[in-house]
Write an enzyme that holds these catalytic residues in place. Structure first.
Site, PDB file in Angstrom:
ATOM      1  N   ASP A 213      -0.761  -2.601  -6.828  1.00  0.00           N
ATOM      2  CA  ASP A 213      -1.007  -3.398  -5.620  1.00  0.00           C
ATOM      3  C   ASP A 213      -1.275  -2.400  -4.506  1.00  0.00           C
ATOM      4  OD1 ASP A 213      -1.119  -5.436  -3.624  1.00  0.00           O
ATOM      5  OD2 ASP A 213       0.021  -6.729  -4.954  1.00  0.00           O
ATOM      6  N   HIS A 236      -4.459  -1.326  -4.718  1.00  0.00           N
ATOM      7  CA  HIS A 236      -5.325  -2.190  -3.920  1.00  0.00           C
ATOM      8  C   HIS A 236      -5.668  -1.525  -2.588  1.00  0.00           C
ATOM      9  CE1 HIS A 236      -4.007  -6.159  -6.137  1.00  0.00           C
ATOM     10  NE2 HIS A 236      -4.449  -5.230  -6.955  1.00  0.00           N
TER      11      HIS A 236
END
Ligand SMILES: *[C@@H]1O[C@H](CO)[C@@H](O)[C@H](O)[C@H]1NC(C)=O
Ligand SMILES: *[C@@H]1O[C@H](CO)[C@@H](O)[C@H](O)[C@H]1NC(C)=O
Ligand SMILES: *[C@@H]1O[C@H](CO)[C@@H](O)[C@H](O)[C@H]1NC(C)=O
Ligand SMILES: *[C@@H]1O[C@H](CO)[C@@H](O)[C@H](O)[C@H]1NC(C)=O
Ligand SMILES: *[C@@H]1O[C@H](CO)[C@@H](O)[C@H](O)[C@H]1NC(C)=O
Ligand SMILES: *[C@@H]1O[C@H](CO)[C@@H](O)[C@H](O)[C@H]1NC(C)=O
Ligand SMILES: *[C@@H]1O[C@H](CO)[C@@H](O)[C@H](O)[C@H]1NC(C)=O
Ligand SMILES: *[C@@H]1O[C@H](CO)[C@@H](O)[C@H](O)[C@H]1NC(C)=O
Ligand SMILES: *[C@@H]1O[C@H](CO)[C@@H](O)[C@H](O)[C@H]1NC(C)=O
Ligand SMILES: *[C@@H]1O[C@H](CO)[C@@H](O)[C@H](O)[C@H]1NC(C)=O
Ligand SMILES: *[C@@H]1O[C@H](CO)[C@@H](O)[C@H](O)[C@H]1NC(C)=O
Ligand SMILES: *[C@@H]1O[C@H](CO)[C@@H](O)[C@H](O)[C@H]1NC(C)=O
Length: 391
Positions: A213, A236
């Protein structure tokens, strides 16, 4: 009675120093070492967990309001994998409905020593795959703290975010190795490297992150943030936001510099996202620099999304109330996995201003790279790369 004698040994060392309770060494007891770790931090100023020691933590660590502490973690602090216990007892963090194993707060605290904090994430990655409402603990939350330095620590397999800075000031992370990697088919979801919230003067430096993430995510009211020399894989990206999500709240992210970042096999590189639509909040994103990024196989290397989670029709009707100003993307090189290598997508009505792009060298190896923008006038030597539309 091995358990008991180990515990006593720990405290004999702890209280045996020349100045009462000043330097303590903590050894494993064979049982839950949570209470003795808490007690040592309350009683001692330097707490050493030696290299050969693994402390087994079966109970939550409330280490708030401490001052002048040095936790020298040469060994390992390992949280137990008892999902039943942690879902009922981990500390609740209202922001984004989170829970955490460990609250560390107060003044002048350092945590270093080359050791490891093991979050026992695998059981959580597997459990989350069959229960998407399962709350999973953040390993370490810096909570209401001023003057914290965390250096030379490995964070292994966090069940959720690795680090949250919640109401922190003058916080430094350096030489942190984050590795959240599932060994099963179930991914290590939501394992952000860092999240900052209601915090100022936070530096995140010289670290290596492998996760699933955001590498770093700057949440509401993060100001004076420095992110430098990070090597992020699988993440991310470095994200500002999402902001302006909650009706009635005003979110500020200001004075951010993210530079010398290597971003590989990631969903995003440098990103700003703000909500639009009905019943959302408002805010300001101002003075943000993304500088010297090397990106490789990144889906969206450069992103502003000011219509986050909102389709174009709705975004035109309800533009974002989170304004984005004075943003620089400069010296960003590398490859995207999709044709759009840079997307600056703003709400209508001039809600993004002074957005500068320079020295962007992004390619799409399978075709021609596109630089797109909506509802914004971009400036800088890379502005001519962009095809812009307005809605
Ligand atoms: C405690 O440890 C610190 C750092 O290792 C050292 O400088 C100090 O002299 C020690 N104090 C005592 C009382 O042993
Ligand atoms: C943590 O400890 C502090 C200080 O002792 C106390 O005030 C606070 O209520 C505790 N927090 C929780 C969530 O137990
Ligand atoms: C896990 O935690 C629950 C709830 O606190 C407790 O009843 C149970 O004994 C624990 N299981 C293990 C294996 O420690
Ligand atoms: C899923 O997790 C939630 C939140 O931790 C919990 O309340 C619920 O009981 C779990 N559901 C199942 C089927 O275990
Ligand atoms: C961190 O580790 C490096 C390299 O081993 C060392 O030079 C540095 O002094 C350490 N920092 C702290 C605060 O322990
Ligand atoms: C910011 O925090 C660092 C510690 O990480 C500290 O040395 C510095 O003085 C702080 N800066 C300001 C302006 O307070
Ligand atoms: C980080 O820690 C992981 C897990 O211990 C290890 O495999 C990896 O080599 C470490 N990375 C660095 C750069 O030290
Ligand atoms: C952010 O700070 C502003 C100004 O102090 C305040 O009005 C706002 O409520 C804060 N927002 C959050 C989410 O804390
Ligand atoms: C551009 O970024 C790269 C990678 O971080 C760095 O090596 C290079 O020195 C930067 N160039 C300039 C002109 O700052
Ligand atoms: C946009 O989103 C709204 C609200 O979710 C929905 O009602 C509408 O159908 C969507 N419009 C399009 C064009 O997808
Ligand atoms: C535009 O933003 C840059 C930071 O990217 C800032 O240095 C500059 O002062 C801003 N210009 C204006 C006119 O506000
Ligand atoms: C772009 O600049 C033109 C000319 O100054 C201005 O009319 C227009 O409103 C600007 N558009 C946006 C989206 O800021």
């Amino acid at each position: 009675m091995r358990t008991l004698s180990n515990l006593i040994l720990g405290f004999t060392l702890c209280f045996g120093s020349a100045f009462a309770a000043s330097n303590c060494t903590l050894l494993a007891s064979g049982g839950d070492d949570g209470p003795s770790l808490l007690k040592a931090v309350q009683s001692c100023s330097t707490i050493t967990i030696p290299k050969s020691t693994t402390l087994n933590i079966e109970s939550r660590l409330n280490m708030t309001g401490v001052a002048d502490k040095h936790i020298k973690l040469e060994g390992t602090i390992k949280f137990s994998s008892n999902i039943t216990y942690w879902t009922q007892n981990a500390f609740y963090i209202p922001f984004q409905t989170q829970i955490t194993y460990w609250l560390l707060g107060g003044k002048r605290i350092s945590l270093n020593g080359g050791g490891t904090i093991d979050g026992s994430g695998q059981v959580w990655y597997d459990a989350f795959a069959t229960n998407s409402s399962l709350l999973r603990p953040i390993i370490l939350t810096i909570y209401k703290a001023k003057g914290v330095a965390i250096e030379n620590i490995t964070l292994l397999n966090s069940p959720e975010w690795n680090n949250l800075v919640n109401e922190g000031e003058d916080i430094l992370y350096r030489h942190i190795n984050i590795s959240s990697l599932s060994t099963s088919v179930n991914p290590a979801k939501n394992t952000d490297g860092w999240d900052t919230y209601r915090s100022t003067n936070v530096s995140i430096l010289d670290s290596v992150i492998v996760n699933d993430d955001d590498c770093v995510s700057l949440k509401p009211n993060s100001t004076k943030i420095r992110v430098e020399n990070l090597d992020c894989t699988g993440s991310h990206g470095i994200s500002v936001g999402s902001l302006g999500q909650y009706a009635g709240e005003y979110d500020i992210v200001e004075d951010v510099i993210a530079r010398n970042v290597k971003m590989s096999n990631a969903q995003n590189g440098a990103r700003i996202k703000a909500w639009a639509g009905p019943n959302v909040g408002s805010g300001i994103v101002k003075n943000i620099r993304f500088e010297n990024f090397i990106e490789s196989a990144v889906q969206n290397p450069v992103v502003i999304d000011q219509c986050y989670m909102t389709n174009a029709t709705l975004c035109a009707q309800y533009p974002s109330n989170t304004y984005i100003e004075d943003v620089l993307f400069t010296n960003i090189t590398g490859t995207g996995t999709e044709s759009v290598v840079a997307s600056l997508s703003c709400s209508p009505d001039g809600r993004c201003s002074n957005i500068t792009v320079s020295n962007l060298h992004l390619t799409y190896p399978s075709g021609s790279a596109q630089y797109s923008c909506q509802n914004v006038n971009v400036t800088g030597n890379a502005a001519s790369l962009f095809s812009c539309t307005s809605t």
